[in-house]
Design a protein around this motif. Structure first.
Motif, PDB file in Angstrom:
ATOM      1  N   MET A 207       0.546  -1.251   0.235  1.00 56.41           N
ATOM      2  CA  MET A 207       0.182   0.085   0.139  1.00 56.41           C
ATOM      3  C   MET A 207       1.133   1.191  -0.118  1.00 56.41           C
ATOM      4  O   MET A 207       1.931   1.298   0.333  1.00 56.41           O
ATOM      5  CB  MET A 207      -0.981   0.603   0.908  1.00 56.41           C
ATOM      6  CG  MET A 207      -2.130   0.037   0.542  1.00 56.41           C
ATOM      7  SD  MET A 207      -3.250  -0.456   2.834  1.00 56.41           S
ATOM      8  CE  MET A 207      -4.192  -1.910   1.977  1.00 56.41           C
TER       9      MET A 207
ATOM     10  N   TYR B 272       1.421   8.925   4.158  1.00 54.67           N
ATOM     11  CA  TYR B 272       1.486   9.678   5.932  1.00 54.67           C
ATOM     12  C   TYR B 272       2.366   9.667   6.102  1.00 54.67           C
ATOM     13  O   TYR B 272       2.686  10.245   7.067  1.00 54.67           O
ATOM     14  CB  TYR B 272       0.447   8.342   6.587  1.00 54.67           C
ATOM     15  CG  TYR B 272      -1.256   9.029   6.041  1.00 54.67           C
ATOM     16  CD1 TYR B 272      -2.285   9.930   7.410  1.00 54.67           C
ATOM     17  CD2 TYR B 272      -1.450   7.900   5.776  1.00 54.67           C
ATOM     18  CE1 TYR B 272      -3.512  10.151   6.488  1.00 54.67           C
ATOM     19  CE2 TYR B 272      -2.823   8.317   5.195  1.00 54.67           C
ATOM     20  CZ  TYR B 272      -4.073   9.038   5.572  1.00 54.67           C
ATOM     21  OH  TYR B 272      -5.441   9.039   5.647  1.00 54.67           O
TER      22      TYR B 272
ATOM     23  N   TYR C  83      -0.234  15.637  11.284  1.00 51.74           N
ATOM     24  CA  TYR C  83      -1.379  15.817  10.988  1.00 51.74           C
ATOM     25  C   TYR C  83      -2.956  15.842  11.917  1.00 51.74           C
ATOM     26  O   TYR C  83      -3.730  16.454  11.067  1.00 51.74           O
ATOM     27  CB  TYR C  83      -1.343  13.581  11.309  1.00 51.74           C
ATOM     28  CG  TYR C  83      -2.868  12.836  10.840  1.00 51.74           C
ATOM     29  CD1 TYR C  83      -3.100  12.343  10.096  1.00 51.74           C
ATOM     30  CD2 TYR C  83      -3.529  12.767  11.928  1.00 51.74           C
ATOM     31  CE1 TYR C  83      -4.812  11.742   9.201  1.00 51.74           C
ATOM     32  CE2 TYR C  83      -5.021  12.275  12.150  1.00 51.74           C
ATOM     33  CZ  TYR C  83      -4.930  11.633  10.737  1.00 51.74           C
ATOM     34  OH  TYR C  83      -6.989  10.670  10.815  1.00 51.74           O
TER      35      TYR C  83
ATOM     36  N   TYR D 171     -13.007  13.774  17.835  1.00 57.20           N
ATOM     37  CA  TYR D 171     -13.109  12.105  17.778  1.00 57.20           C
ATOM     38  C   TYR D 171     -13.766  12.251  19.177  1.00 57.20           C
ATOM     39  O   TYR D 171     -14.277  10.745  19.569  1.00 57.20           O
ATOM     40  CB  TYR D 171     -11.597  12.471  17.737  1.00 57.20           C
ATOM     41  CG  TYR D 171     -10.555  11.913  17.119  1.00 57.20           C
ATOM     42  CD1 TYR D 171     -10.576  10.989  16.418  1.00 57.20           C
ATOM     43  CD2 TYR D 171     -10.292  13.397  16.296  1.00 57.20           C
ATOM     44  CE1 TYR D 171     -10.091  11.334  15.538  1.00 57.20           C
ATOM     45  CE2 TYR D 171      -9.089  13.374  14.840  1.00 57.20           C
ATOM     46  CZ  TYR D 171      -9.134  12.365  14.856  1.00 57.20           C
ATOM     47  OH  TYR D 171      -8.548  12.488  13.546  1.00 57.20           O
TER      48      TYR D 171
ATOM     49  N   ALA E 211      -5.598   1.285  11.628  1.00 55.07           N
ATOM     50  CA  ALA E 211      -5.464   2.038  11.418  1.00 55.07           C
ATOM     51  C   ALA E 211      -5.525   3.363  12.195  1.00 55.07           C
ATOM     52  O   ALA E 211      -6.377   4.154  12.231  1.00 55.07           O
ATOM     53  CB  ALA E 211      -6.195   2.373   9.997  1.00 55.07           C
TER      54      ALA E 211
ATOM     55  N   ASP F 283      -1.151  -0.020  12.501  1.00 55.97           N
ATOM     56  CA  ASP F 283      -1.448   0.897  12.208  1.00 55.97           C
ATOM     57  C   ASP F 283       0.060   0.753  11.159  1.00 55.97           C
ATOM     58  O   ASP F 283       0.906   0.036  11.131  1.00 55.97           O
ATOM     59  CB  ASP F 283      -0.724   2.569  12.232  1.00 55.97           C
ATOM     60  CG  ASP F 283      -1.177   3.346  11.193  1.00 55.97           C
ATOM     61  OD1 ASP F 283      -2.673   4.314  10.956  1.00 55.97           O
ATOM     62  OD2 ASP F 283      -0.443   3.744  10.037  1.00 55.97           O
ATOM     63  N   ILE F 284       0.053   0.749   9.714  1.00 54.58           N
ATOM     64  CA  ILE F 284       0.894   0.909   8.662  1.00 54.58           C
ATOM     65  C   ILE F 284       2.268   1.194   9.071  1.00 54.58           C
ATOM     66  O   ILE F 284       2.747   1.032   8.673  1.00 54.58           O
ATOM     67  CB  ILE F 284       0.382   0.302   7.210  1.00 54.58           C
ATOM     68  CG1 ILE F 284       1.555  -0.315   6.631  1.00 54.58           C
ATOM     69  CG2 ILE F 284       0.462   1.851   7.192  1.00 54.58           C
ATOM     70  CD1 ILE F 284       0.678  -0.765   5.145  1.00 54.58           C
TER      71      ILE F 284
ATOM     72  N   ASP G 240      -0.114  -4.267   8.874  1.00 54.12           N
ATOM     73  CA  ASP G 240      -1.102  -4.370   7.198  1.00 54.12           C
ATOM     74  C   ASP G 240      -1.856  -4.893   7.880  1.00 54.12           C
ATOM     75  O   ASP G 240      -2.514  -5.475   7.897  1.00 54.12           O
ATOM     76  CB  ASP G 240      -0.215  -4.422   5.655  1.00 54.12           C
ATOM     77  CG  ASP G 240      -0.913  -4.148   4.521  1.00 54.12           C
ATOM     78  OD1 ASP G 240      -2.133  -3.730   4.646  1.00 54.12           O
ATOM     79  OD2 ASP G 240      -0.598  -4.252   3.554  1.00 54.12           O
ATOM     80  N   MET G 241      -3.162  -4.222   7.238  1.00 48.54           N
ATOM     81  CA  MET G 241      -4.642  -4.652   8.031  1.00 48.54           C
ATOM     82  C   MET G 241      -5.035  -5.476   7.319  1.00 48.54           C
ATOM     83  O   MET G 241      -5.577  -6.448   7.628  1.00 48.54           O
ATOM     84  CB  MET G 241      -5.527  -3.840   7.776  1.00 48.54           C
ATOM     85  CG  MET G 241      -5.778  -3.068   6.311  1.00 48.54           C
ATOM     86  SD  MET G 241      -7.001  -1.843   6.564  1.00 48.54           S
ATOM     87  CE  MET G 241      -6.255  -0.002   6.372  1.00 48.54           C
TER      88      MET G 241
HETATM   89  C1  LIG Z   1      -6.978   8.879   7.331  1.00 51.80           C
HETATM   90  S1  LIG Z   1      -5.771   8.217   8.123  1.00 51.80           S
HETATM   91  C2  LIG Z   1      -7.184   7.336   9.707  1.00 51.80           C
HETATM   92  C3  LIG Z   1      -6.402   7.759  11.628  1.00 51.80           C
HETATM   93  C4  LIG Z   1      -7.028   7.524  12.497  1.00 51.80           C
HETATM   94  N1  LIG Z   1      -7.885   6.168  12.830  1.00 51.80           N
HETATM   95  C5  LIG Z   1      -7.898   8.239  12.827  1.00 51.80           C
HETATM   96  O1  LIG Z   1      -8.954   8.836  12.765  1.00 51.80           O
HETATM   97  O2  LIG Z   1      -6.462   9.098  12.837  1.00 51.80           O
HETATM   98  C6  LIG Z   1      -5.768   6.143   8.407  1.00 51.80           C
HETATM   99  C7  LIG Z   1      -4.846   5.403   8.615  1.00 51.80           C
HETATM  100  O3  LIG Z   1      -4.592   4.273   7.766  1.00 51.80           O
HETATM  101  C8  LIG Z   1      -3.891   3.887   7.604  1.00 51.80           C
HETATM  102  N2  LIG Z   1      -3.672   2.848   6.665  1.00 51.80           N
HETATM  103  C9  LIG Z   1      -2.857   2.911   5.568  1.00 51.80           C
HETATM  104  N3  LIG Z   1      -3.592   2.089   4.828  1.00 51.80           N
HETATM  105  C10 LIG Z   1      -3.345   0.924   5.905  1.00 51.80           C
HETATM  106  C11 LIG Z   1      -3.201  -0.294   6.223  1.00 51.80           C
HETATM  107  N4  LIG Z   1      -3.258  -1.029   4.832  1.00 51.80           N
HETATM  108  N5  LIG Z   1      -2.776  -1.061   7.260  1.00 51.80           N
HETATM  109  C12 LIG Z   1      -2.936  -0.907   7.704  1.00 51.80           C
HETATM  110  N6  LIG Z   1      -3.132   0.891   8.120  1.00 51.80           N
HETATM  111  C13 LIG Z   1      -3.312   1.602   7.522  1.00 51.80           C
HETATM  112  C14 LIG Z   1      -2.755   5.530   7.603  1.00 51.80           C
HETATM  113  O4  LIG Z   1      -1.069   4.778   7.958  1.00 51.80           O
HETATM  114  C15 LIG Z   1      -2.949   6.259   8.485  1.00 51.80           C
HETATM  115  O5  LIG Z   1      -2.804   5.705  10.063  1.00 51.80           O
END
Ligand SMILES: C[S@@+](CC[C@H](N)C(=O)[O-])C[C@H]1O[C@@H](n2cnc3c(N)ncnc32)[C@H](O)[C@@H]1O
Length: 235
Positions: A1, A5, A12, A21, A47, A67-68, A89-90
């Motif tokens: 992926m 970020y 952020y 939140y 994530a 988180d990734i 990775d999710m």
């Molecule tokens: C929009 S941010 C949301 C972060 C947090 N949940 C929030 O609401 O503030 C998206 C998050 O998804 C993570 N992310 C993207 N692809 C991912 C994956 N394949 N596995 C785990 N995390 C992932 C990014 O690193 C980022 O921290």
């Protein structure tokens, strides 16, 4: 992926000052209670980013954030050094324990680029859940509500930092493509960052079919405007 970020992790929280939140977590905690989630149970937030939901769940559950992005996790760890954060990775993380609750919020699941990849991710969540555990995930904007070709601007104007982020929403097939251009000015000077986000505009009906086929009983709720949130119970 794609790594989108890494560069902006330190900014952020500044960019998402507008997101409530606390209020969202209150709705989610109430929903979890209604679905019978046990206080003190194991909760995994997939994530988790910079841990903005963490302080609202960690007092009630045994919290793990995943988180990734190591840069996002660095910020999370700095904010909450006593909570557990892991990199993964999710779609394919492997943790030894099972969870009573899994959350994947703020459309993070939309980084799965296809329905097949989404199914793999949901299957992975399922494999990490105890019987009757609850999964809550929030899609990106519903396909019929997504407005392409709209210009967006976000401005943060604080005494010690100025931030401005521009983008035009685009649509390529089932995907929203967001090319973000961000300028940040501090006493040290001005930095420019660009990042391209590909977010799937998943059809909630199709997602419901996938969720059911995996073995979840699902209902839909709304937390953010125009986005569908699924509450699923592992059967
Ligand atoms: C929009 S941010 C949301 C972060 C947090 N949940 C929030 O609401 O503030 C998206 C998050 O998804 C993570 N992310 C993207 N692809 C991912 C994956 N394949 N596995 C785990 N995390 C992932 C990014 O690193 C980022 O921290």
């Amino acid at each position: 992926m794609a790594k989108v970020y890494e560069e902006i992790a330190d900014y952020y929280d500044l960019m998402y000052y507008w997101k409530d939140y606390k209020a969202e977590a209150a709705v989610l905690c109430k929903t979890l209670e209604e679905y019978g989630a046990k206080s003190g149970g194991q909760l995994l937030e997939v994530a988790c980013g910079t841990a903005n939901y963490t302080p609202y769940f960690a007092p009630y559950y045994t919290y793990t954030g995943l988180d990734i992005s190591t840069d996002m996790l660095k910020v999370a760890n700095k904010k909450f050094p006593t909570y557990k954060f892991v990199q993964g990775d999710m779609a394919n993380f492997k943790l030894a324990q099972k969870f009573d609750v899994i959350l994947c919020l703020f459309s993070s699941i939309a980084y799965n680029k296809t329905y097949e990849q989404l199914a793999q991710t949901l299957q992975n969540f399922y494999a990490h859940m105890s019987p009757n555990a609850i999964l809550i995930f929030e899609l990106f904007v519903d396909p019929d509500k997504y407005m392409a070709n709209q210009p967006f601007m976000l401005v943060v104007d604080k005494p010690d930092v100025k931030l401005s982020r521009h983008n035009v929403s685009e649509r390529v097939g089932d995907m929203a493509v967001l090319n973000m251009h961000t300028l940040v000015t501090t006493a040290k000077g001005t930095k420019y960052f660009s990042s391209c986000h590909h977010l799937m505009l998943f059809d909630p009906d199709r997602v419901a079919t996938i969720v059911q086929a995996i073995g979840f009983k699902a209902q839909r709720i709304g937390i953010m405007k125009s986005r569908t949130t699924f509450v699923c119970v592992r059967e």
